[in-house]
Design an enzyme around this catalytic site. Structure first.
Site, PDB file in Angstrom:
ATOM      1  CG  HIS A  51      -9.384  33.446 -51.166  1.00 22.87           C
ATOM      2  ND1 HIS A  51     -10.159  32.319 -51.025  1.00 22.87           N
ATOM      3  CD2 HIS A  51      -8.118  33.047 -50.912  1.00 22.87           C
ATOM      4  CE1 HIS A  51      -9.398  31.289 -50.681  1.00 22.87           C
ATOM      5  NE2 HIS A  51      -8.141  31.717 -50.617  1.00 22.87           N
ATOM      6  NE  ARG A 107      -2.618  27.025 -58.302  1.00 24.87           N
ATOM      7  CZ  ARG A 107      -2.036  25.824 -58.285  1.00 24.87           C
ATOM      8  NH1 ARG A 107      -2.152  25.002 -59.307  1.00 24.87           N
ATOM      9  NH2 ARG A 107      -1.352  25.449 -57.227  1.00 24.87           N
TER      10      ARG A 107
END
Length: 313
Positions: A165, A185
C-alpha cells in the site's frame, strides 16, 4: 508530533495540533503505548501518568479482562503532503521473530480530507505475483502493479498485514492500527535527498511478508446522517465504527459498559460525551481514551460532524 519529508501543515491548520513554522509535520500520535512514545493523561487524579503506567498499575480499570502487556492499538493522524513510500507490514508471527520483536501491523485509514486528484494505492492488481512485483520495483515502476483509486472524504480503507500500500499526496488521514512501528519499504518513487542518497529499502523482507492473494482493496464509504454507529472494519485486531450526523445534529447515541476500553476521535466537527459524572467537549482533531470501567457514555454530535470509535478484539 513527528516530522518527515512527506508531511505538511494540515495537522495544525485543519486539526488544531500544535506545530511550529516548518512545513513537514507528518504524524500526530494520539493514543499510543509503544516504547518511549507514550500518551499522557491530561486531567483528573491521574494527570501526568503515561498510558504504560496506567496499564501497569490500573490494568483492570483500563482494559477490563484483556490481558495484554502493552496497549494493543495506536491512533494517529497523518498529513500526506507528498506521496508516502510503497510499503507493507508484517503479521504478528513474523514480527515476533524479528531481531527486535514487535507486533504485526494491521491498520485502517479514515479519509478526513482529500484533494480531487489524490490517490490511494491499496493492494496489488489482480494477477500480480512475486516476480511481477520484484520486476516493477527494480524498474522503478511499482505504481503500475498497484491497485489505485481517488478516495473521497469519509471513506475507509482496510489494510491487513501483508497488503502492499501507499498513501498518495493531498490526503489527511486518521489511522487506527496495531501498536507497532514496523514497516518494510518496497519503493520510494525514485526519490533522493539533497546529497543524492535514496532512503533505505527492505525489498526482500517486504516480499517475504506480502500476501499475494490479497488483491485489490476497495474503499468503504461512511453514510451521512445515519442515527447509529456504522461498522467500517471488524477484524481480529480491532473494530472501527463511525457516527456521522449529516446536516442535522444527532443526539443521544449510547455506548460502553461492555468491558472494553474505547478510543474516540473527532475528525470533523464537534461532539459532546456525557458520562455519569461529567460532560466532555471534543473539537475537530480531539481524541480520547475511555477506560473499560467507565460504564455507559452518551455521544451527541453537532451538525456536519463525525466521530470514530475503536475497540480492541
Amino acid at each position: 508530533m513527528k516530522q518527515t519529508l512527506w508531511g505538511g501543515r494540515l495537522l495544525g491548520e485543519q486539526l488544531g495540533k500544535p506545530i511550529g513554522d516548518d512545513a513537514n509535520y507528518a504524524e500526530s500520535w494520539e493514543v499510543v503505548d509503544h516504547g518511549t512514545d507514550q500518551s499522557i493523561v491530561q486531567s483528573g487524579c491521574l494527570a501526568g501518568k503515561s498510558l504504560r503506567e496506567l496499564l501497569l498499575n490500573h490494568r483492570e480499570w483500563l482494559m477490563g479482562d484483556a490481558e495484554d502487556d502493552q496497549f494493543p492499538l495506536l491512533l494517529k493522524y497523518l498529513d500526506c503532503n507528498r506521496v508516502l513510500s510503497v510499503q507493507v507490514h508484517p503479521s504478528d508471527d513474523y514480527g515476533a521473530k524479528m531481531t527486535i520483536p514487535d507486533r504485526g501491523k494491521t491498520e485502517a485509514w479514515y479519509i478526513v480530507a482529500a484533494k480531487p486528484d489524490s490517490v490511494v494505492y491499496a493492494g496489488l492488481k489482480s494477477g500480480v505475483g512475486e516476480t511481477e512485483l520484484r520486476n516493477a520495483i527494480e524498474q522503478g515502476t511499482a505504481d503500475e502493479v498497484l491497485h489505485q483509486f481517488h478516495p473521497q472524504p469519509g471513506s475507509c480503507v482496510f489494510i491487513p498485514a501483508g497488503t502492499v500500500h501507499a498513501l498518495g499526496a493531498g490526503l489527511l488521514v486518521a489511522e487506527i492500527q496495531q501498536s507497532s512501528d514496523t514497516t518494510f519499504r518496497l519503493f520510494d518513487w525514485n526519490r533522493v535527498d539533497s546529497k543524492g542518497n535514496a532512503r533505505e529499502l527492505h525489498i526482500q523482507a517486504g516480499i517475504d511478508v506480502t500476501d499475494f492473494g490479497r488483491g485489490p482493496v476497495q474503499p468503504i464509504q461512511v453514510k451521512e446522517g445515519v442515527h447509529a454507529w456504522q461498522t467500517l472494519v471488524m477484524c481480529d485486531k480491532f473494530v472501527l465504527r463511525a457516527f456521522d450526523s449529516g446536516p442535522q445534529p444527532r443526539l443521544g447515541e449510547e455506548f460502553g459498559d461492555d468491558d472494553h476500553f474505547h478510543i474516540i476521535t473527532v475528525p470533523k466537527g464537534t461532539a459532546t460525551l456525557t458520562t455519569e459524572n461529567e460532560e466532555i467537549q471534543l473539537s475537530t482533531g480531539d481524541s480520547l481514551l475511555l477506560p473499560a470501567a467507565l460504564g455507559k457514555v452518551r455521544i451527541d454530535l453537532a451538525a456536519n460532524s463525525t466521530a470514530l470509535k475503536m475497540i480492541a478484539v
